[in-house]
Design an enzyme around this catalytic site. Structure first.
Site, PDB file in Angstrom:
ATOM      1  N   LYS A   1     -11.643  -3.219   9.581  1.00  0.00           N
ATOM      2  CA  LYS A   1     -10.383  -2.801  10.143  1.00  0.00           C
ATOM      3  C   LYS A   1     -10.062  -3.633  11.669  1.00  0.00           C
ATOM      4  O   LYS A   1      -8.994  -3.839  11.870  1.00  0.00           O
ATOM      5  CB  LYS A   1     -10.452  -1.312  10.504  1.00  0.00           C
ATOM      6  CG  LYS A   1     -10.389  -0.561   8.998  1.00  0.00           C
ATOM      7  CD  LYS A   1      -9.206  -0.842   8.134  1.00  0.00           C
ATOM      8  CE  LYS A   1      -7.763   0.029   8.901  1.00  0.00           C
ATOM      9  NZ  LYS A   1      -6.581  -0.041   8.073  1.00  0.00           N
TER      10      LYS A   1
ATOM     11  N   PHE B   1      -1.924   7.152   0.183  1.00  0.00           N
ATOM     12  CA  PHE B   1      -1.652   8.429   0.949  1.00  0.00           C
ATOM     13  C   PHE B   1      -0.814   8.352   2.166  1.00  0.00           C
ATOM     14  O   PHE B   1       0.365   8.929   1.917  1.00  0.00           O
ATOM     15  CB  PHE B   1      -3.173   9.050   1.640  1.00  0.00           C
ATOM     16  CG  PHE B   1      -2.935  10.074   2.723  1.00  0.00           C
ATOM     17  CD1 PHE B   1      -2.364  11.057   2.296  1.00  0.00           C
ATOM     18  CD2 PHE B   1      -3.475   9.932   3.751  1.00  0.00           C
ATOM     19  CE1 PHE B   1      -1.958  12.184   3.206  1.00  0.00           C
ATOM     20  CE2 PHE B   1      -3.558  11.114   4.683  1.00  0.00           C
ATOM     21  CZ  PHE B   1      -2.709  12.076   4.337  1.00  0.00           C
TER      22      PHE B   1
ATOM     23  N   GLY C   1       0.723  -1.142  -0.183  1.00  0.00           N
ATOM     24  CA  GLY C   1       0.033  -0.081   0.049  1.00  0.00           C
ATOM     25  C   GLY C   1       0.777   1.244   0.086  1.00  0.00           C
ATOM     26  O   GLY C   1       0.205   2.335   0.482  1.00  0.00           O
TER      27      GLY C   1
END
Length: 577
Positions: free
Chosen positions: A172, A26, A22
Protein backbone atom coordinates in the site's frame (compact mmCIF):
# COMPACT_ATOMS: atom_id res chain seq x y z
CA UNK A 1 -32.14 2.83 8.05
CA UNK A 2 -31.26 5.45 5.49
CA UNK A 3 -34.10 6.37 3.20
CA UNK A 4 -33.43 7.11 -0.45
CA UNK A 5 -34.57 10.44 -1.73
CA UNK A 6 -35.97 10.78 -5.19
CA UNK A 7 -32.58 11.79 -6.57
CA UNK A 8 -33.30 11.22 -10.19
CA UNK A 9 -36.83 12.42 -10.87
CA UNK A 10 -37.19 15.49 -13.08
CA UNK A 11 -33.43 16.04 -13.15
CA UNK A 12 -31.40 16.02 -16.37
CA UNK A 13 -28.51 13.62 -16.69
CA UNK A 14 -25.32 15.40 -15.54
CA UNK A 15 -22.48 15.71 -18.00
CA UNK A 16 -19.50 15.31 -15.65
CA UNK A 17 -18.23 11.74 -15.51
CA UNK A 18 -16.19 10.11 -12.74
CA UNK A 19 -14.91 6.58 -12.32
CA UNK A 20 -14.79 4.66 -9.03
CA UNK A 21 -12.33 1.79 -9.51
CA UNK A 22 -13.14 -0.74 -6.83
CA UNK A 23 -16.60 0.78 -6.56
CA UNK A 24 -18.30 -2.46 -5.61
CA UNK A 25 -16.08 -3.01 -2.58
CA UNK A 26 -16.81 -1.98 1.00
CA UNK A 27 -15.66 1.67 0.97
CA UNK A 28 -16.19 2.07 -2.77
CA UNK A 29 -19.92 1.38 -2.45
CA UNK A 30 -20.36 4.21 0.02
CA UNK A 31 -18.51 6.64 -2.24
CA UNK A 32 -20.69 5.65 -5.20
CA UNK A 33 -23.78 6.24 -3.08
CA UNK A 34 -22.56 9.69 -2.01
CA UNK A 35 -21.63 10.69 -5.56
CA UNK A 36 -25.07 9.69 -6.80
CA UNK A 37 -26.65 11.62 -3.95
CA UNK A 38 -24.89 14.81 -5.11
CA UNK A 39 -26.78 14.54 -8.45
CA UNK A 40 -23.92 16.11 -10.42
CA UNK A 41 -22.05 13.01 -11.60
CA UNK A 42 -22.37 10.22 -14.08
CA UNK A 43 -20.69 7.43 -12.11
CA UNK A 44 -18.86 4.54 -13.74
CA UNK A 45 -18.48 1.72 -11.23
CA UNK A 46 -15.50 -0.45 -12.10
CA UNK A 47 -14.59 -3.68 -10.32
CA UNK A 48 -13.09 -7.10 -10.96
CA UNK A 49 -16.34 -9.10 -10.93
CA UNK A 50 -17.73 -9.98 -14.37
CA UNK A 51 -21.22 -9.32 -13.05
CA UNK A 52 -22.74 -8.61 -9.69
CA UNK A 53 -26.05 -9.06 -7.93
CA UNK A 54 -27.67 -6.18 -6.07
CA UNK A 55 -29.19 -6.73 -2.66
CA UNK A 56 -32.71 -5.27 -2.53
CA UNK A 57 -32.46 -4.89 1.26
CA UNK A 58 -29.39 -2.64 0.98
CA UNK A 59 -30.09 1.05 0.46
CA UNK A 60 -26.71 1.35 -1.27
CA UNK A 61 -27.56 -1.29 -3.85
CA UNK A 62 -31.07 0.09 -4.26
CA UNK A 63 -29.66 3.52 -5.05
CA UNK A 64 -27.22 2.01 -7.54
CA UNK A 65 -29.99 -0.01 -9.18
CA UNK A 66 -32.06 3.15 -9.70
CA UNK A 67 -29.01 4.94 -11.14
CA UNK A 68 -28.21 2.07 -13.50
CA UNK A 69 -31.74 2.03 -14.85
CA UNK A 70 -31.78 5.82 -15.31
CA UNK A 71 -28.38 6.03 -16.99
CA UNK A 72 -26.69 7.95 -14.19
CA UNK A 73 -24.43 4.99 -13.45
CA UNK A 74 -22.89 2.11 -15.34
CA UNK A 75 -20.90 -0.96 -14.35
CA UNK A 76 -17.60 -2.00 -15.95
CA UNK A 77 -15.69 -5.20 -15.29
CA UNK A 78 -11.94 -4.58 -15.35
CA UNK A 79 -8.66 -6.24 -14.49
CA UNK A 80 -6.25 -3.59 -13.15
CA UNK A 81 -3.31 -5.64 -14.41
CA UNK A 82 -4.55 -5.02 -17.97
CA UNK A 83 -4.05 -1.37 -18.88
CA UNK A 84 -6.20 -1.60 -22.02
CA UNK A 85 -9.24 -2.44 -19.89
CA UNK A 86 -8.57 0.53 -17.61
CA UNK A 87 -8.24 2.89 -20.55
CA UNK A 88 -11.53 1.69 -21.99
CA UNK A 89 -13.24 2.32 -18.67
CA UNK A 90 -11.90 5.77 -17.71
CA UNK A 91 -11.74 7.35 -21.16
CA UNK A 92 -13.79 10.55 -21.22
CA UNK A 93 -13.91 10.96 -17.44
CA UNK A 94 -12.46 13.86 -15.49
CA UNK A 95 -11.95 12.23 -12.08
CA UNK A 96 -10.84 8.75 -11.00
CA UNK A 97 -11.27 7.49 -7.43
CA UNK A 98 -9.00 4.50 -7.02
CA UNK A 99 -9.70 1.77 -4.47
CA UNK A 100 -7.57 -1.37 -4.70
CA UNK A 101 -9.42 -4.03 -6.70
CA UNK A 102 -9.28 -7.61 -5.47
CA UNK A 103 -6.46 -6.91 -2.99
CA UNK A 104 -7.44 -9.25 -0.16
CA UNK A 105 -5.33 -10.08 2.87
CA UNK A 106 -5.38 -13.82 2.21
CA UNK A 107 -3.70 -13.68 -1.20
CA UNK A 108 -0.11 -14.55 -1.99
CA UNK A 109 2.53 -11.89 -2.47
CA UNK A 110 2.59 -11.98 -6.28
CA UNK A 111 -1.17 -11.58 -6.67
CA UNK A 112 -1.28 -8.77 -4.11
CA UNK A 113 1.65 -7.01 -5.77
CA UNK A 114 -0.05 -7.15 -9.16
CA UNK A 115 -3.35 -5.88 -7.79
CA UNK A 116 -1.93 -3.11 -5.56
CA UNK A 117 1.38 -1.86 -6.98
CA UNK A 118 1.14 -2.84 -10.63
CA UNK A 119 -2.52 -1.87 -10.58
CA UNK A 120 -1.58 1.62 -9.33
CA UNK A 121 1.02 1.96 -12.11
CA UNK A 122 -1.53 0.99 -14.75
CA UNK A 123 -4.19 3.33 -13.39
CA UNK A 124 -1.71 6.24 -13.36
CA UNK A 125 -0.58 5.57 -16.93
CA UNK A 126 -4.17 5.18 -18.11
CA UNK A 127 -5.14 8.49 -16.47
CA UNK A 128 -2.25 10.24 -18.19
CA UNK A 129 -3.14 8.69 -21.54
CA UNK A 130 -6.84 9.60 -21.23
CA UNK A 131 -6.09 13.14 -19.97
CA UNK A 132 -7.89 12.58 -16.67
CA UNK A 133 -7.60 15.70 -14.51
CA UNK A 134 -7.76 14.28 -10.98
CA UNK A 135 -6.80 10.96 -9.33
CA UNK A 136 -7.55 10.28 -5.64
CA UNK A 137 -6.09 7.15 -4.03
CA UNK A 138 -7.60 5.27 -1.08
CA UNK A 139 -4.56 4.51 1.09
CA UNK A 140 -4.24 3.65 4.79
CA UNK A 141 -2.84 5.20 7.96
CA UNK A 142 -0.95 1.93 8.42
CA UNK A 143 1.67 3.12 5.91
CA UNK A 144 3.43 5.10 8.69
CA UNK A 145 3.27 2.26 11.24
CA UNK A 146 6.32 0.02 11.59
CA UNK A 147 4.56 -2.52 13.83
CA UNK A 148 6.78 -1.81 16.83
CA UNK A 149 6.37 1.77 18.09
CA UNK A 150 3.36 3.72 19.33
CA UNK A 151 2.09 6.65 17.29
CA UNK A 152 0.76 9.77 19.04
CA UNK A 153 -1.07 12.43 16.98
CA UNK A 154 0.99 11.78 13.88
CA UNK A 155 0.91 14.41 11.16
CA UNK A 156 1.51 13.98 7.45
CA UNK A 157 5.14 15.02 7.97
CA UNK A 158 5.79 11.67 9.70
CA UNK A 159 7.91 9.58 7.27
CA UNK A 160 7.05 6.06 6.26
CA UNK A 161 9.28 3.43 7.92
CA UNK A 162 12.13 1.95 5.94
CA UNK A 163 11.01 -1.57 6.79
CA UNK A 164 7.58 -3.04 7.44
CA UNK A 165 6.54 -6.15 9.33
CA UNK A 166 3.48 -6.53 7.12
CA UNK A 167 3.60 -7.17 3.37
CA UNK A 168 0.15 -5.76 2.65
CA UNK A 169 1.01 -2.41 4.27
CA UNK A 170 4.31 -2.22 2.43
CA UNK A 171 2.54 -2.68 -0.91
CA UNK A 172 0.00 0.00 0.00
CA UNK A 173 2.86 2.39 0.82
CA UNK A 174 4.50 1.68 -2.54
CA UNK A 175 1.24 2.33 -4.41
CA UNK A 176 0.68 5.59 -2.54
CA UNK A 177 4.17 6.82 -3.39
CA UNK A 178 3.55 6.07 -7.07
CA UNK A 179 0.30 8.05 -7.03
CA UNK A 180 1.81 11.07 -5.26
CA UNK A 181 4.92 11.02 -7.44
CA UNK A 182 2.71 11.13 -10.57
CA UNK A 183 1.23 14.48 -9.51
CA UNK A 184 1.39 17.30 -12.07
CA UNK A 185 2.63 15.03 -14.86
CA UNK A 186 0.68 15.44 -18.09
CA UNK A 187 -1.80 17.63 -16.24
CA UNK A 188 -2.80 14.92 -13.75
CA UNK A 189 -3.37 16.11 -10.15
CA UNK A 190 -3.23 13.46 -7.44
CA UNK A 191 -3.66 13.09 -3.70
CA UNK A 192 -4.04 10.26 -1.19
CA UNK A 193 -6.32 9.68 1.80
CA UNK A 194 -5.21 7.69 4.83
CA UNK A 195 -8.09 6.42 7.01
CA UNK A 196 -7.42 4.51 10.22
CA UNK A 197 -9.27 1.38 11.39
CA UNK A 198 -12.14 1.64 8.91
CA UNK A 199 -15.48 0.24 10.07
CA UNK A 200 -19.14 0.40 9.16
CA UNK A 201 -22.03 -1.58 7.65
CA UNK A 202 -20.84 -4.09 5.09
CA UNK A 203 -17.24 -4.17 6.34
CA UNK A 204 -15.60 -7.42 5.22
CA UNK A 205 -12.36 -7.74 7.19
CA UNK A 206 -12.44 -6.60 10.82
CA UNK A 207 -16.07 -7.35 11.74
CA UNK A 208 -16.21 -10.93 10.36
CA UNK A 209 -12.87 -11.68 12.03
CA UNK A 210 -14.06 -10.22 15.35
CA UNK A 211 -17.35 -12.14 15.31
CA UNK A 212 -15.59 -15.37 14.40
CA UNK A 213 -13.30 -14.98 17.39
CA UNK A 214 -16.28 -14.09 19.60
CA UNK A 215 -18.09 -17.31 18.65
CA UNK A 216 -14.91 -19.26 19.46
CA UNK A 217 -14.56 -17.62 22.88
CA UNK A 218 -11.29 -15.82 22.12
CA UNK A 219 -12.61 -12.26 22.49
CA UNK A 220 -12.62 -12.56 26.27
CA UNK A 221 -8.87 -11.85 26.12
CA UNK A 222 -7.26 -8.40 25.96
CA UNK A 223 -3.87 -8.29 24.26
CA UNK A 224 -1.47 -6.15 26.27
CA UNK A 225 -2.43 -3.69 28.98
CA UNK A 226 -5.69 -2.68 27.34
CA UNK A 227 -4.82 1.01 27.70
CA UNK A 228 -3.86 1.68 24.06
CA UNK A 229 -5.74 4.41 22.20
CA UNK A 230 -6.65 4.26 18.50
CA UNK A 231 -8.30 6.41 15.88
CA UNK A 232 -11.22 4.99 13.90
CA UNK A 233 -12.88 6.08 10.66
CA UNK A 234 -16.53 5.43 9.87
CA UNK A 235 -17.02 4.49 6.23
CA UNK A 236 -19.43 7.34 5.40
CA UNK A 237 -16.75 9.80 6.50
CA UNK A 238 -14.35 8.20 4.03
CA UNK A 239 -16.81 8.77 1.20
CA UNK A 240 -17.25 12.37 2.34
CA UNK A 241 -13.46 12.85 2.48
CA UNK A 242 -13.09 11.68 -1.14
CA UNK A 243 -15.66 14.22 -2.29
CA UNK A 244 -13.89 16.95 -0.30
CA UNK A 245 -10.53 15.97 -1.80
CA UNK A 246 -11.95 16.10 -5.35
CA UNK A 247 -13.41 19.56 -4.79
CA UNK A 248 -10.17 20.78 -3.21
CA UNK A 249 -8.09 19.46 -6.12
CA UNK A 250 -10.45 21.23 -8.51
CA UNK A 251 -10.29 24.59 -6.73
CA UNK A 252 -7.13 24.75 -4.63
CA UNK A 253 -4.86 22.35 -6.45
CA UNK A 254 -1.56 23.89 -5.33
CA UNK A 255 -2.22 23.26 -1.61
CA UNK A 256 -3.61 19.76 -2.03
CA UNK A 257 -2.04 18.17 -5.09
CA UNK A 258 0.69 15.60 -4.47
CA UNK A 259 -0.08 15.26 -0.76
CA UNK A 260 -1.47 12.62 1.58
CA UNK A 261 -4.01 13.34 4.33
CA UNK A 262 -4.98 11.43 7.46
CA UNK A 263 -8.75 10.97 7.66
CA UNK A 264 -10.34 9.77 10.93
CA UNK A 265 -13.38 10.46 13.08
CA UNK A 266 -11.28 12.84 15.20
CA UNK A 267 -12.44 10.93 18.28
CA UNK A 268 -9.59 8.75 19.61
CA UNK A 269 -10.92 5.91 21.74
CA UNK A 270 -9.51 3.08 23.78
CA UNK A 271 -9.17 0.25 21.27
CA UNK A 272 -10.63 -2.39 23.60
CA UNK A 273 -13.51 -0.13 24.58
CA UNK A 274 -14.38 0.09 20.88
CA UNK A 275 -14.23 -3.71 20.60
CA UNK A 276 -16.34 -4.05 23.76
CA UNK A 277 -19.05 -1.75 22.42
CA UNK A 278 -19.26 -3.80 19.22
CA UNK A 279 -19.36 -7.14 21.05
CA UNK A 280 -21.84 -6.08 23.72
CA UNK A 281 -24.09 -4.58 21.06
CA UNK A 282 -24.24 -8.00 19.39
CA UNK A 283 -24.77 -9.93 22.63
CA UNK A 284 -21.23 -11.21 23.19
CA UNK A 285 -19.10 -10.91 26.31
CA UNK A 286 -16.70 -8.00 26.42
CA UNK A 287 -12.95 -8.72 26.81
CA UNK A 288 -11.76 -8.84 30.42
CA UNK A 289 -8.72 -11.16 30.67
CA UNK A 290 -5.41 -9.42 29.94
CA UNK A 291 -2.68 -11.38 28.17
CA UNK A 292 0.88 -10.03 27.87
CA UNK A 293 1.89 -9.34 24.29
CA UNK A 294 4.95 -11.58 24.67
CA UNK A 295 2.79 -14.58 25.56
CA UNK A 296 0.52 -13.93 22.57
CA UNK A 297 3.53 -13.77 20.27
CA UNK A 298 4.77 -17.13 21.58
CA UNK A 299 1.30 -18.63 21.06
CA UNK A 300 1.33 -17.34 17.48
CA UNK A 301 4.78 -18.83 16.92
CA UNK A 302 3.48 -22.19 18.14
CA UNK A 303 0.43 -21.86 15.88
CA UNK A 304 2.64 -21.11 12.89
CA UNK A 305 4.74 -24.18 13.67
CA UNK A 306 1.58 -26.31 13.80
CA UNK A 307 0.46 -24.90 10.45
CA UNK A 308 3.83 -25.70 8.91
CA UNK A 309 3.56 -29.26 10.17
CA UNK A 310 0.12 -29.51 8.61
CA UNK A 311 1.40 -28.14 5.33
CA UNK A 312 -0.39 -24.76 5.58
CA UNK A 313 2.01 -22.00 4.56
CA UNK A 314 1.66 -18.59 6.20
CA UNK A 315 3.30 -17.02 3.15
CA UNK A 316 -0.12 -17.14 1.47
CA UNK A 317 -1.39 -14.46 3.85
CA UNK A 318 -0.50 -10.82 3.31
CA UNK A 319 -1.28 -9.72 6.87
CA UNK A 320 1.06 -11.05 9.53
CA UNK A 321 -0.60 -12.25 12.76
CA UNK A 322 2.13 -10.49 14.73
CA UNK A 323 1.34 -7.25 12.89
CA UNK A 324 -2.35 -7.57 13.74
CA UNK A 325 -1.42 -8.10 17.40
CA UNK A 326 0.63 -4.90 17.23
CA UNK A 327 -2.35 -3.00 15.79
CA UNK A 328 -4.52 -4.22 18.67
CA UNK A 329 -2.01 -3.57 21.47
CA UNK A 330 -0.31 -0.29 20.54
CA UNK A 331 -1.46 3.32 20.54
CA UNK A 332 -2.04 4.84 17.07
CA UNK A 333 -3.60 8.31 16.86
CA UNK A 334 -3.43 10.78 13.97
CA UNK A 335 -3.82 14.53 13.56
CA UNK A 336 -6.43 15.39 10.90
CA UNK A 337 -5.89 19.16 11.06
CA UNK A 338 -4.35 19.23 7.58
CA UNK A 339 -7.38 17.46 6.10
CA UNK A 340 -9.63 20.01 7.74
CA UNK A 341 -7.63 23.01 6.58
CA UNK A 342 -6.63 21.90 3.08
CA UNK A 343 -9.57 19.85 1.79
CA UNK A 344 -12.31 21.06 4.16
CA UNK A 345 -12.92 17.66 5.73
CA UNK A 346 -14.82 17.12 8.96
CA UNK A 347 -16.66 13.94 10.00
CA UNK A 348 -20.32 13.82 9.01
CA UNK A 349 -21.06 10.81 11.27
CA UNK A 350 -19.83 10.70 14.86
CA UNK A 351 -18.06 7.70 16.33
CA UNK A 352 -20.87 6.70 18.67
CA UNK A 353 -23.46 6.93 15.91
CA UNK A 354 -21.18 4.97 13.57
CA UNK A 355 -20.82 2.16 16.13
CA UNK A 356 -24.60 1.97 16.57
CA UNK A 357 -25.15 1.80 12.80
CA UNK A 358 -22.49 -0.88 12.45
CA UNK A 359 -23.96 -3.01 15.23
CA UNK A 360 -27.43 -2.67 13.70
CA UNK A 361 -26.18 -3.76 10.29
CA UNK A 362 -24.64 -6.95 11.75
CA UNK A 363 -27.63 -7.77 13.97
CA UNK A 364 -28.28 -10.94 11.94
CA UNK A 365 -25.00 -12.28 13.34
CA UNK A 366 -25.83 -11.44 16.95
CA UNK A 367 -25.46 -14.12 19.58
CA UNK A 368 -29.21 -14.54 20.11
CA UNK A 369 -30.10 -14.03 16.47
CA UNK A 370 -32.73 -16.31 14.91
CA UNK A 371 -30.38 -16.63 11.95
CA UNK A 372 -27.57 -18.13 14.02
CA UNK A 373 -26.43 -21.64 13.28
CA UNK A 374 -28.10 -24.16 15.52
CA UNK A 375 -26.03 -27.17 14.73
CA UNK A 376 -22.85 -26.13 16.48
CA UNK A 377 -24.53 -24.86 19.66
CA UNK A 378 -25.51 -28.24 21.10
CA UNK A 379 -22.67 -30.26 19.59
CA UNK A 380 -20.48 -31.76 22.29
CA UNK A 381 -16.76 -31.26 21.86
CA UNK A 382 -14.15 -33.98 22.31
CA UNK A 383 -12.58 -32.03 25.17
CA UNK A 384 -15.94 -31.97 26.93
CA UNK A 385 -16.30 -35.74 26.56
CA UNK A 386 -12.76 -36.36 27.80
CA UNK A 387 -13.48 -34.34 30.95
CA UNK A 388 -16.75 -36.09 31.66
CA UNK A 389 -19.13 -33.26 30.68
CA UNK A 390 -19.51 -32.22 34.32
CA UNK A 391 -18.23 -29.56 36.67
CA UNK A 392 -14.61 -30.38 35.84
CA UNK A 393 -15.33 -29.72 32.16
CA UNK A 394 -17.03 -26.42 32.96
CA UNK A 395 -14.01 -25.32 35.00
CA UNK A 396 -11.20 -26.41 32.68
CA UNK A 397 -13.03 -25.22 29.54
CA UNK A 398 -13.58 -21.74 31.03
CA UNK A 399 -17.37 -21.89 30.84
CA UNK A 400 -17.69 -20.42 34.33
CA UNK A 401 -14.91 -17.84 34.61
CA UNK A 402 -15.50 -17.13 38.30
CA UNK A 403 -15.35 -20.79 39.26
CA UNK A 404 -12.33 -21.33 37.01
CA UNK A 405 -10.39 -18.48 38.60
CA UNK A 406 -11.37 -19.68 42.08
CA UNK A 407 -10.15 -23.20 41.43
CA UNK A 408 -6.99 -22.02 39.71
CA UNK A 409 -6.12 -19.64 42.56
CA UNK A 410 -6.81 -22.37 45.13
CA UNK A 411 -4.52 -24.81 43.34
CA UNK A 412 -1.78 -22.20 43.04
CA UNK A 413 -2.00 -21.49 46.80
CA UNK A 414 -1.87 -25.21 47.60
CA UNK A 415 1.08 -25.61 45.24
CA UNK A 416 2.91 -22.82 47.02
CA UNK A 417 2.01 -24.25 50.43
CA UNK A 418 3.21 -27.79 49.75
CA UNK A 419 6.10 -27.28 47.33
CA UNK A 420 7.57 -23.78 47.59
CA UNK A 421 7.64 -23.10 51.34
CA UNK A 422 10.53 -25.51 51.99
CA UNK A 423 8.57 -27.69 54.44
CA UNK A 424 8.01 -31.41 54.13
CA UNK A 425 4.71 -32.71 52.85
CA UNK A 426 3.70 -34.10 56.25
CA UNK A 427 4.52 -30.89 58.12
CA UNK A 428 2.67 -28.77 55.52
CA UNK A 429 -0.40 -31.03 55.78
CA UNK A 430 -0.34 -30.92 59.59
CA UNK A 431 0.01 -27.13 59.63
CA UNK A 432 -2.81 -26.71 57.12
CA UNK A 433 -5.12 -28.96 59.11
CA UNK A 434 -4.28 -27.05 62.27
CA UNK A 435 -5.12 -23.73 60.59
CA UNK A 436 -8.45 -25.12 59.32
CA UNK A 437 -9.29 -26.35 62.81
CA UNK A 438 -8.46 -22.97 64.39
CA UNK A 439 -10.51 -21.05 61.80
CA UNK A 440 -13.45 -23.43 62.27
CA UNK A 441 -13.25 -23.05 66.06
CA UNK A 442 -13.14 -19.24 65.87
CA UNK A 443 -16.08 -19.12 63.44
CA UNK A 444 -18.18 -21.22 65.81
CA UNK A 445 -17.94 -18.50 68.50
CA UNK A 446 -18.58 -15.53 66.22
CA UNK A 447 -22.05 -13.93 66.10
CA UNK A 448 -24.09 -14.15 62.91
CA UNK A 449 -23.64 -10.38 62.40
CA UNK A 450 -20.32 -8.69 63.13
CA UNK A 451 -19.94 -4.91 62.57
CA UNK A 452 -22.59 -5.00 59.87
CA UNK A 453 -21.07 -8.01 58.07
CA UNK A 454 -22.82 -11.35 58.09
CA UNK A 455 -20.64 -14.23 59.28
CA UNK A 456 -21.35 -17.53 57.49
CA UNK A 457 -22.17 -20.38 59.81
CA UNK A 458 -20.43 -23.65 59.02
CA UNK A 459 -23.00 -26.40 59.17
CA UNK A 460 -22.02 -29.74 60.75
CA UNK A 461 -23.06 -31.38 57.48
CA UNK A 462 -19.89 -29.99 55.91
CA UNK A 463 -17.89 -32.42 58.06
CA UNK A 464 -20.13 -35.37 57.39
CA UNK A 465 -19.05 -37.96 54.84
CA UNK A 466 -21.89 -39.79 53.14
CA UNK A 467 -21.84 -43.58 53.20
CA UNK A 468 -22.22 -43.98 49.39
CA UNK A 469 -19.18 -41.75 48.93
CA UNK A 470 -17.10 -43.99 51.19
CA UNK A 471 -18.32 -47.08 49.36
CA UNK A 472 -17.46 -45.59 45.99
CA UNK A 473 -14.03 -44.61 47.28
CA UNK A 474 -13.33 -48.12 48.60
CA UNK A 475 -14.64 -49.63 45.37
CA UNK A 476 -12.32 -47.43 43.29
CA UNK A 477 -9.32 -48.23 45.48
CA UNK A 478 -10.08 -51.94 45.23
CA UNK A 479 -10.41 -51.66 41.45
CA UNK A 480 -7.03 -49.92 41.21
CA UNK A 481 -5.42 -52.58 43.41
CA UNK A 482 -6.91 -55.40 41.35
CA UNK A 483 -5.77 -53.74 38.15
CA UNK A 484 -2.28 -53.33 39.57
CA UNK A 485 -2.16 -56.98 40.65
CA UNK A 486 -3.33 -58.08 37.20
CA UNK A 487 -0.62 -56.03 35.49
CA UNK A 488 1.99 -57.37 37.94
CA UNK A 489 1.02 -60.96 37.11
CA UNK A 490 1.35 -60.27 33.39
CA UNK A 491 4.79 -58.76 33.98
CA UNK A 492 5.86 -61.74 36.09
CA UNK A 493 4.85 -64.20 33.38
CA UNK A 494 6.62 -62.22 30.68
CA UNK A 495 3.85 -62.84 28.19
CA UNK A 496 3.00 -59.26 27.23
CA UNK A 497 5.93 -57.13 26.11
CA UNK A 498 3.74 -54.11 25.42
CA UNK A 499 2.65 -53.92 29.06
CA UNK A 500 6.25 -54.41 30.17
CA UNK A 501 7.45 -51.52 28.02
CA UNK A 502 4.57 -49.30 29.20
CA UNK A 503 5.26 -50.10 32.84
CA UNK A 504 8.99 -49.44 32.47
CA UNK A 505 8.27 -46.15 30.70
CA UNK A 506 5.86 -45.00 33.41
CA UNK A 507 8.27 -46.00 36.19
CA UNK A 508 11.19 -44.22 34.54
CA UNK A 509 9.14 -41.06 34.07
CA UNK A 510 7.92 -41.26 37.68
CA UNK A 511 11.44 -41.77 39.02
CA UNK A 512 12.82 -38.88 36.95
CA UNK A 513 9.94 -36.64 38.00
CA UNK A 514 10.18 -37.39 41.73
CA UNK A 515 13.97 -37.33 41.84
CA UNK A 516 14.62 -34.17 39.90
CA UNK A 517 11.67 -32.09 38.80
CA UNK A 518 8.69 -32.83 41.03
CA UNK A 519 7.99 -29.18 41.83
CA UNK A 520 8.39 -28.07 38.22
CA UNK A 521 6.20 -30.91 36.96
CA UNK A 522 3.33 -30.19 39.35
CA UNK A 523 3.45 -26.46 38.57
CA UNK A 524 3.48 -27.13 34.83
CA UNK A 525 0.62 -29.62 35.20
CA UNK A 526 -1.58 -26.99 36.87
CA UNK A 527 -0.93 -24.45 34.12
CA UNK A 528 -1.28 -27.10 31.43
CA UNK A 529 -4.65 -28.29 32.75
CA UNK A 530 -6.18 -24.82 32.64
CA UNK A 531 -4.98 -24.05 29.12
CA UNK A 532 -4.59 -27.24 27.08
CA UNK A 533 -8.23 -28.42 27.19
CA UNK A 534 -9.51 -24.95 26.35
CA UNK A 535 -7.14 -24.64 23.39
CA UNK A 536 -7.95 -28.17 22.24
CA UNK A 537 -11.69 -27.41 22.23
CA UNK A 538 -11.10 -24.39 19.96
CA UNK A 539 -8.81 -26.21 17.50
CA UNK A 540 -9.84 -29.86 17.71
CA UNK A 541 -9.55 -30.55 13.99
CA UNK A 542 -6.12 -28.92 13.62
CA UNK A 543 -4.66 -30.63 16.71
CA UNK A 544 -6.06 -34.02 15.69
CA UNK A 545 -4.52 -33.58 12.25
CA UNK A 546 -1.16 -32.66 13.81
CA UNK A 547 -1.35 -35.72 16.06
CA UNK A 548 -1.85 -37.91 13.00
CA UNK A 549 1.19 -36.34 11.35
CA UNK A 550 3.36 -36.99 14.42
CA UNK A 551 2.01 -40.51 14.78
CA UNK A 552 2.81 -41.34 11.17
CA UNK A 553 6.34 -40.01 11.62
CA UNK A 554 6.79 -42.12 14.74
CA UNK A 555 5.66 -45.20 12.82
CA UNK A 556 8.17 -44.45 10.07
CA UNK A 557 10.96 -44.12 12.64
CA UNK A 558 9.99 -47.38 14.36
CA UNK A 559 10.39 -49.24 11.08
CA UNK A 560 14.13 -48.54 11.18
CA UNK A 561 14.57 -50.26 14.57
CA UNK A 562 15.37 -54.02 14.58
CA UNK A 563 12.49 -56.13 15.82
CA UNK A 564 13.29 -59.25 17.91
CA UNK A 565 10.74 -62.03 17.55
CA UNK A 566 11.08 -64.73 20.23
CA UNK A 567 10.55 -68.39 19.41
CA UNK A 568 7.15 -69.55 20.65
CA UNK A 569 8.73 -72.72 22.07
CA UNK A 570 10.65 -70.54 24.52
CA UNK A 571 7.40 -69.42 26.09
CA UNK A 572 6.25 -73.01 26.44
CA UNK A 573 9.39 -73.87 28.40
CA UNK A 574 10.92 -76.01 25.66
CA UNK A 575 14.23 -75.38 23.94
CA UNK A 576 14.67 -76.49 20.35
CA UNK A 577 18.06 -77.51 19.15
Amino acid sequence: MVLIDDYWSDNPIPRTTCVVIGGHGFAGKWLVFRLLKLRKWIVRVADSAQSFQLDPSSHLDTALSEALSSGRASYHSIDVTEMSQIVGTIEGSSVVFYFDVGAAYDQNFYTSYMNIVQGAKNVINACRECKVKRLIYYSSADVVFDGSHDIYNATESMPCPSKYKDNWTELKAQAEKLVLFANDIDGLLTCSLRPSNVFGPGETQFMPFLLKQAKSGWTKFIIGTGENISDFTYVENIAHAHVCAEEALDSRSVAVAGKAFFVTNNEPMNFWKFVSLILEGLGYQRPFIKLPVVIVHYILLFGEWVQRELGVSRHNHMRSSHYIVSLASQTRTFDCAAAGEQIGYSPVVGLEEGILKTVESFSHLARDSLYSEYGNVSEQSKADRLLGSGKVADILLWRDERMTFTCFLSLVLLFYWFFLTGRTFISSSALLMMMVAIVSLVCSFLPSNLCGFSVPIISPTYFKVEEPLIKDLIRNVASLLNGGIHVTRLLARGEDWKIFLKAMTYLCILRFTIAWHMTLTVGAAIGFSFTSFFIYEQYEAEIDALAKVLLNRMKKLMRHFPVYVADSSFHRGRCTR
